[in-house]
Design a protein around this motif. Structure first.
Motif, mmCIF file in Angstrom:
data_model
loop_
_atom_site.group_PDB
_atom_site.id
_atom_site.type_symbol
_atom_site.label_atom_id
_atom_site.label_comp_id
_atom_site.label_asym_id
_atom_site.label_seq_id
_atom_site.Cartn_x
_atom_site.Cartn_y
_atom_site.Cartn_z
ATOM 1 N N GLY A 172 9.508 -7.029 4.488
ATOM 2 C CA GLY A 172 9.175 -6.719 5.875
ATOM 3 C C GLY A 172 7.701 -6.799 6.228
ATOM 4 N N SER A 173 6.838 -7.053 5.255
ATOM 5 C CA SER A 173 5.402 -7.133 5.534
ATOM 6 C C SER A 173 5.015 -8.527 5.997
ATOM 7 N N ILE A 174 4.207 -8.565 7.043
ATOM 8 C CA ILE A 174 3.669 -9.830 7.540
ATOM 9 C C ILE A 174 2.197 -9.938 7.165
ATOM 10 N N ASP A 175 1.417 -8.935 7.577
ATOM 11 C CA ASP A 175 -0.019 -8.964 7.320
ATOM 12 C C ASP A 175 -0.477 -7.565 6.954
ATOM 13 N N PRO A 176 -0.863 -7.340 5.719
ATOM 14 C CA PRO A 176 -1.018 -8.338 4.674
ATOM 15 C C PRO A 176 0.337 -8.695 4.063
ATOM 16 N N PRO A 177 0.424 -9.917 3.509
ATOM 17 C CA PRO A 177 1.634 -10.232 2.744
ATOM 18 C C PRO A 177 1.698 -9.267 1.560
ATOM 19 N N CYS A 178 2.894 -8.863 1.187
ATOM 20 C CA CYS A 178 3.028 -7.834 0.160
ATOM 21 C C CYS A 178 3.994 -8.293 -0.928
ATOM 22 N N ASP A 179 3.494 -8.399 -2.150
ATOM 23 C CA ASP A 179 4.370 -8.686 -3.277
ATOM 24 C C ASP A 179 4.756 -7.364 -3.952
ATOM 25 N N LYS A 180 5.573 -7.446 -4.990
ATOM 26 C CA LYS A 180 6.046 -6.228 -5.659
ATOM 27 C C LYS A 180 4.890 -5.413 -6.243
ATOM 28 N N GLN A 181 3.884 -6.085 -6.790
ATOM 29 C CA GLN A 181 2.772 -5.356 -7.398
ATOM 30 C C GLN A 181 2.023 -4.534 -6.355
ATOM 31 N N LEU A 182 1.744 -5.142 -5.199
ATOM 32 C CA LEU A 182 1.055 -4.409 -4.136
ATOM 33 C C LEU A 182 1.927 -3.265 -3.621
ATOM 34 N N ALA A 183 3.222 -3.523 -3.449
ATOM 35 C CA ALA A 183 4.134 -2.472 -2.974
ATOM 36 C C ALA A 183 4.145 -1.295 -3.939
ATOM 37 N N LYS A 184 4.188 -1.566 -5.236
ATOM 38 C CA LYS A 184 4.179 -0.494 -6.234
ATOM 39 C C LYS A 184 2.864 0.281 -6.197
ATOM 40 N N ARG A 185 1.773 -0.447 -5.997
ATOM 41 C CA ARG A 185 0.459 0.214 -5.968
ATOM 42 C C ARG A 185 0.343 1.122 -4.746
ATOM 43 N N ILE A 186 0.785 0.622 -3.583
ATOM 44 C CA ILE A 186 0.775 1.448 -2.368
ATOM 45 C C ILE A 186 1.640 2.691 -2.587
ATOM 46 N N ALA A 187 2.834 2.501 -3.157
ATOM 47 C CA ALA A 187 3.736 3.629 -3.404
ATOM 48 C C ALA A 187 3.121 4.643 -4.352
ATOM 49 N N ALA A 188 2.402 4.163 -5.348
ATOM 50 C CA ALA A 188 1.828 5.049 -6.352
ATOM 51 C C ALA A 188 0.645 5.852 -5.822
ATOM 52 N N VAL A 189 -0.227 5.203 -5.048
ATOM 53 C CA VAL A 189 -1.467 5.878 -4.657
ATOM 54 C C VAL A 189 -1.476 6.384 -3.215
ATOM 55 N N TYR A 190 -0.617 5.837 -2.377
ATOM 56 C CA TYR A 190 -0.489 6.289 -0.991
ATOM 57 C C TYR A 190 0.995 6.398 -0.634
ATOM 58 N N PRO A 191 1.710 7.356 -1.239
ATOM 59 C CA PRO A 191 3.157 7.434 -1.026
ATOM 60 C C PRO A 191 3.572 7.694 0.422
ATOM 61 N N VAL A 192 2.763 8.413 1.184
ATOM 62 C CA VAL A 192 3.120 8.672 2.585
ATOM 63 C C VAL A 192 2.966 7.392 3.405
ATOM 64 N N VAL A 193 1.952 6.602 3.130
ATOM 65 C CA VAL A 193 1.791 5.302 3.803
ATOM 66 C C VAL A 193 2.973 4.406 3.446
ATOM 67 N N PHE A 194 3.340 4.379 2.175
ATOM 68 C CA PHE A 194 4.494 3.606 1.702
ATOM 69 C C PHE A 194 5.748 3.997 2.472
ATOM 70 N N SER A 195 5.971 5.294 2.613
ATOM 71 C CA SER A 195 7.140 5.789 3.337
ATOM 72 C C SER A 195 7.070 5.424 4.811
ATOM 73 N N ARG A 196 5.894 5.586 5.425
ATOM 74 C CA ARG A 196 5.734 5.280 6.852
ATOM 75 C C ARG A 196 6.013 3.798 7.129
ATOM 76 N N LEU A 197 5.495 2.923 6.280
ATOM 77 C CA LEU A 197 5.701 1.477 6.475
ATOM 78 C C LEU A 197 7.178 1.105 6.324
ATOM 79 N N THR A 198 7.820 1.624 5.285
ATOM 80 C CA THR A 198 9.224 1.262 5.074
ATOM 81 C C THR A 198 10.123 1.859 6.149
ATOM 82 N N GLU A 199 9.791 3.042 6.631
ATOM 83 C CA GLU A 199 10.571 3.633 7.728
ATOM 84 C C GLU A 199 10.451 2.790 8.995
ATOM 85 N N LYS A 200 9.255 2.292 9.276
ATOM 86 C CA LYS A 200 9.064 1.455 10.466
ATOM 87 C C LYS A 200 9.868 0.163 10.331
#
Length: 157
Positions: A103-131
């Motif tokens: 679902g990411s357009i900009d920035p493009p997001c691969d699995k590694q970036l998604a895991k990193r966002i989830a690990a260090v900014y879990p609320v941002v990760f949740s907010r993005l996936t909920e949107k």
């Protein structure tokens, strides 16, 4: 009144796109406004999300089978190469990784970036996936074309 299937089939649709403010990530945006642009998922993508936990488990099982045949070093190398964790991850987490990558357009997001966002900014990760899920639930926008914009008016000769 019945469903007008012919009209529906002729309709042009466009994915819903939205910018999500991510002030927590401002440090990595330089002077740009910290926004993450996402779009809703289509049916095939939602099916991939639903299948993601089973796919990860199948890859993990394959790595374990190979480890029994060749040793734990090979298992660890294969898991690292494929980006899977040794322990079983919660199904929701695996699904959300897939949601963010699809679902990411900009920035493009691969699995590694998604895991990193989830690990260090879990609320941002949740907010993005909920949107992304919210936009997916709304469906695509009817009456929109995929054109780049309006046609400019012709100049008078």
């Amino acid at each position: 009144m019945s469903f007008e299937s012919q009209s529906f089939m002729r309709e042009k649709f466009q994915r819903r796109i939205e910018e999500v403010k991510v002030p927590e990530l401002a440090r990595w945006y330089g002077e740009a406004e910290p926004v993450w642009t996402v779009h809703g998922l289509n049916g095939a993508e939602l099916a991939r999300v639903k299948a993601a936990p089973q796919s990860q488990r199948a890859v993990y099982d394959l790595a374990e089978t190979l480890a029994h045949a060749t040793g734990t070093e090979v298992q660890e190398a294969l898991q690292k190469l494929l980006g899977i964790d040794q322990e079983s991850l919660p199904e929701d987490y695996v699904k959300r990784l897939e949601i963010l990558t699809l679902g990411s357009i900009d920035p493009p997001c691969d699995k590694q970036l998604a895991k990193r966002i989830a690990a260090v900014y879990p609320v941002v990760f949740s907010r993005l996936t909920e949107k992304i899920l919210e936009l997916s639930g709304m469906g695509q926008e009817p009456g929109k074309s995929n054109d780049s914009g309006e046609t400019p008016a012709s100049a008078t000769p």
